[in-house]
Design an enzyme around this catalytic site. Structure first.
Site, PDB file in Angstrom:
ATOM      1  N   ASP A 424      14.517  62.763 -26.302  1.00 14.12           N
ATOM      2  CA  ASP A 424      15.314  61.818 -26.290  1.00 14.12           C
ATOM      3  C   ASP A 424      15.650  60.882 -24.746  1.00 14.12           C
ATOM      4  O   ASP A 424      15.720  61.952 -23.968  1.00 14.12           O
ATOM      5  CB  ASP A 424      16.848  62.085 -26.763  1.00 14.12           C
ATOM      6  CG  ASP A 424      17.654  60.773 -27.052  1.00 14.12           C
ATOM      7  OD1 ASP A 424      17.602  60.191 -27.979  1.00 14.12           O
ATOM      8  OD2 ASP A 424      18.446  60.583 -26.015  1.00 14.12           O
ATOM      9  N   ASN A 432      18.919  49.512 -21.605  1.00 16.59           N
ATOM     10  CA  ASN A 432      18.952  48.308 -22.544  1.00 16.59           C
ATOM     11  C   ASN A 432      20.077  47.223 -22.066  1.00 16.59           C
ATOM     12  O   ASN A 432      19.826  45.798 -21.910  1.00 16.59           O
ATOM     13  CB  ASN A 432      19.285  48.440 -24.037  1.00 16.59           C
ATOM     14  CG  ASN A 432      17.891  48.999 -24.472  1.00 16.59           C
ATOM     15  OD1 ASN A 432      16.802  48.560 -23.992  1.00 16.59           O
ATOM     16  ND2 ASN A 432      18.051  49.499 -25.709  1.00 16.59           N
ATOM     17  N   ASP A 441      12.107  48.347 -24.052  1.00 15.41           N
ATOM     18  CA  ASP A 441      10.536  48.807 -24.949  1.00 15.41           C
ATOM     19  C   ASP A 441       9.645  49.259 -24.024  1.00 15.41           C
ATOM     20  O   ASP A 441       8.832  50.157 -24.371  1.00 15.41           O
ATOM     21  CB  ASP A 441      10.207  47.465 -25.447  1.00 15.41           C
ATOM     22  CG  ASP A 441      11.032  47.085 -26.819  1.00 15.41           C
ATOM     23  OD1 ASP A 441      12.021  47.874 -27.073  1.00 15.41           O
ATOM     24  OD2 ASP A 441      11.083  45.997 -27.092  1.00 15.41           O
ATOM     25  N   GLU A 467      15.098  55.635 -29.262  1.00 15.45           N
ATOM     26  CA  GLU A 467      14.533  56.435 -28.158  1.00 15.45           C
ATOM     27  C   GLU A 467      14.233  57.794 -28.326  1.00 15.45           C
ATOM     28  O   GLU A 467      13.945  58.513 -27.377  1.00 15.45           O
ATOM     29  CB  GLU A 467      15.269  56.082 -26.985  1.00 15.45           C
ATOM     30  CG  GLU A 467      16.649  56.888 -26.894  1.00 15.45           C
ATOM     31  CD  GLU A 467      17.884  56.331 -27.622  1.00 15.45           C
ATOM     32  OE1 GLU A 467      18.934  56.591 -27.226  1.00 15.45           O
ATOM     33  OE2 GLU A 467      17.593  55.426 -28.624  1.00 15.45           O
TER      34      GLU A 467
END
Length: 551
Positions: A424, A432, A441, A467
């Site tokens: 993760d 973000n 991304d 993620e």
């Protein structure tokens, strides 16, 4: 990969000689049978067996260059088939006469002539897996050094040249997998980078993929770049994630596993012949002469395409194809028939029963390779489109779980370990929120590319969601898996991302678990997930194995 023209031709020639020895015995045996027949007393079962033997000979003899014998057997087979199916009056005398005369045709055929015509070198179907070699033409040392660092961080091999002639000479010595060119490069002879690329392409037996570090706004230059084989432009300033992503999109074939073909035919000589043809073109091939073993073999071999003979004892090709289609897993796999039958109705009937293509024996090696290759490649592309995540190219949630479950079963059967890893990205919400989802991304893609580049082709990679990623490492103990993932963690932490004039780094945490004797997939995922959260709670940017939290 060196072309095996001579070896393949020699092996095929030996196969033809061996087949000729067996063919003489078979024809003699048929002739004796014909001489002993009383057409009035022969049973239908006897004639069906003779028809099946003639069908087998029609395909085999024609394939191995005994064309007259193949044509005669095919004509007799058609005639017998019409009688047995009630499409023609029963008159076995003409068939008996033709069968009795088959040995006389053996001296008329010249398999050497057919051999010379048919033995053409099959084109390689896949590229040998290796670490791609990239040559760079760049007269700016700093830019070239930066490109080398980027490429090597993703396990590409890279060499830089500041002289066009030296680059051309290097390409002659060893063909690279791609070139990166400075379009405005100029050496002592004032030849531009694109001109160097054009000169290299002219010397290659097949074009190289070219990348350029600058993009011209002039239409004429862009058109010239397309014609030279430029497949992508690397925008300045060079960013590792975008450079790796561009290369990855064009270089995946270097790590693609060979296309897998399963062939089922009751004629062992035909299986050996077509197997050699396909394997010489880079395919991985399994052959079966017993149709009843097909589904069991498919389960662990997972073919990209299934090639079936139409007429086999106990089970016909179309019947076997229908049984395969009963299983949802194989609904999209191409099924090709390879048969000596030229009957259009029989071909149509076979195609309507779960088939995708019909190839007629004899077929030249090149035509056979091209047909199988086209079907197998399209099947892989379709499978990838349906099962892979569009952002990363990794397996989707449901598909990675299915593959891991299958890999666990296989590991148990073999008595081997398999390690499951849950990864993760740390503080991903902060990325973000601070830089936007497009930058987020890029971070996800960067990790996906790193995993794909650095892990083995036998390892399973999937995007579990958001993620979070799943990795399965067959044959790995927990300690080895922790070591491998920790090296990846260190590499990922060194990546630099750029957004809104700022630079930042990212990291990931991971948990590792090897299944216990009674662990099912859900229990294994839950245990690896617990290790992941232990890594998060311990400060993130670390890898935790199950033994560390269970001690």
């Amino acid at each position: 990969m060196p072309t095996p023209t001579i070896d393949v031709a020699q092996k095929l020639a030996q196969m033809r000689r061996d087949y000729g020895v067996g063919l003489a015995r078979e024809l003699a045996d048929l002739a004796v049978w014909a001489q002993q027949q009383d057409s009035a007393n022969a049973s239908v079962d006897d004639w069906q067996q003779i028809r099946d033997r003639l069908h087998k000979l029609a395909g085999g003899a024609s394939t191995f260059g005994y064309l007259e014998i193949g044509n005669s057997c095919r004509a007799s087979e058609r005639e017998l088939d019409a009688m047995l199916c009630g499409r023609a009056p029963v008159d076995y005398a003409s068939v008996i006469a033709r069968v009795a005369a088959l040995p006389d045709l053996l001296g008329d055929d010249d398999p050497a002539e057919a051999e010379a015509a048919a033995v053409t070198e099959p084109q390689p179907g896949v590229v040998e897996a290796h670490e791609p070699l990239i040559y760079i033409l760049e007269d700016e040392p700093e830019t070239g050094a930066q490109l080398i660092r980027i490429l090597e961080s993703f396990d590409y091999r890279a060499e830089m040249f500041d002289d066009g002639q030296m680059l051309r000479a290097a390409c002659r010595r060893q063909r690279p997998d791609a070139l990166i060119l400075d379009l405005h490069f100029a050496d002592a002879s004032e030849i531009g980078g694109l001109a160097v690329g054009e000169a290299i392409q002219a010397e290659m037996d097949k074009p190289l993929p070219l990348f350029a570090t600058e993009q011209s706004s002039e239409f004429a230059m862009q058109l010239r770049a397309v014609r030279a084989g430029v497949v992508g432009f690397m925008a300045q300033p060079l960013e590792p994630v975008r450079v790796a992503g561009l290369l990855e999109s064009h270089m995946r074939a270097h790590r693609a596993t060979p296309l897998r073909v399963l062939m089922v035919d009751d004629d062992q000589a035909m299986l050996d012949y077509h197997r050699l043809v396909l394997e010489s073109a880079g395919f991985t091939v399994k052959t079966l002469s017993a149709p009843e073993q097909t589904l069991a073999v498919m389960e662990h071999f997972s073919p990209d395409v299934l090639v079936l003979d139409v007429r086999m004892p106990r089970c016909s090709g179309p019947e076997l194809a229908q049984m395969v289609r009963y299983h949802a897993r194989w609904l999209q796999m191409p099924i090709m028939y390879l048969s000596a039958t030229e009957d259009a109705n029989a071909q149509l009937e076979a195609m309507t029963k779960a088939g995708d293509d019909f190839l007629i024996k004899p077929i030249t090696p090149n035509a056979f390779v091209a047909a199988v290759q086209a079907r197998a490649r399209r099947a892989r592309e379709l499978s990838a489109a349906l099962s892979r995540d569009s952002l990363t190219g990794l397996l989707k949630h449901a598909d990675i779980k299915e593959r891991v479950a299958s890999a666990m079963s296989q590991a148990r059967r073999r008595g081997e370990p398999i390690a499951l890893v849950m990864l993760d990205i740390d503080f991903f919400k902060r990325v973000n929120d601070t830089y936007g989802h497009l930058v987020g991304d890029e971070v996800i893609r960067a990790l996906a590319n790193l995993l794909r580049r650095r892990l083995r082709t036998s390892d399973l990679l999937g995007r579990y969601g958001g993620e979070e990623f799943v990795v399965a490492l067959p044959g790995c103990s927990e300690a080895k898996a922790v070591e491998i993932i920790d090296e990846l963690r260190e590499s990922f932490a060194e990546f630099t991302f750029n957004a809104a004039g700022e630079s930042f780094t990212s990291s990931f945490s991971a948990g590792v678990k090897v299944p216990g004797e009674n662990d099912d997939l859900q229990a294994l995922i839950a245990a690896a997930d617990a290790c992941l959260y232990a890594a998060k709670n311990a400060g993130r940017n670390r890898v935790v194995g199950h033994s560390a939290i269970s001690a």
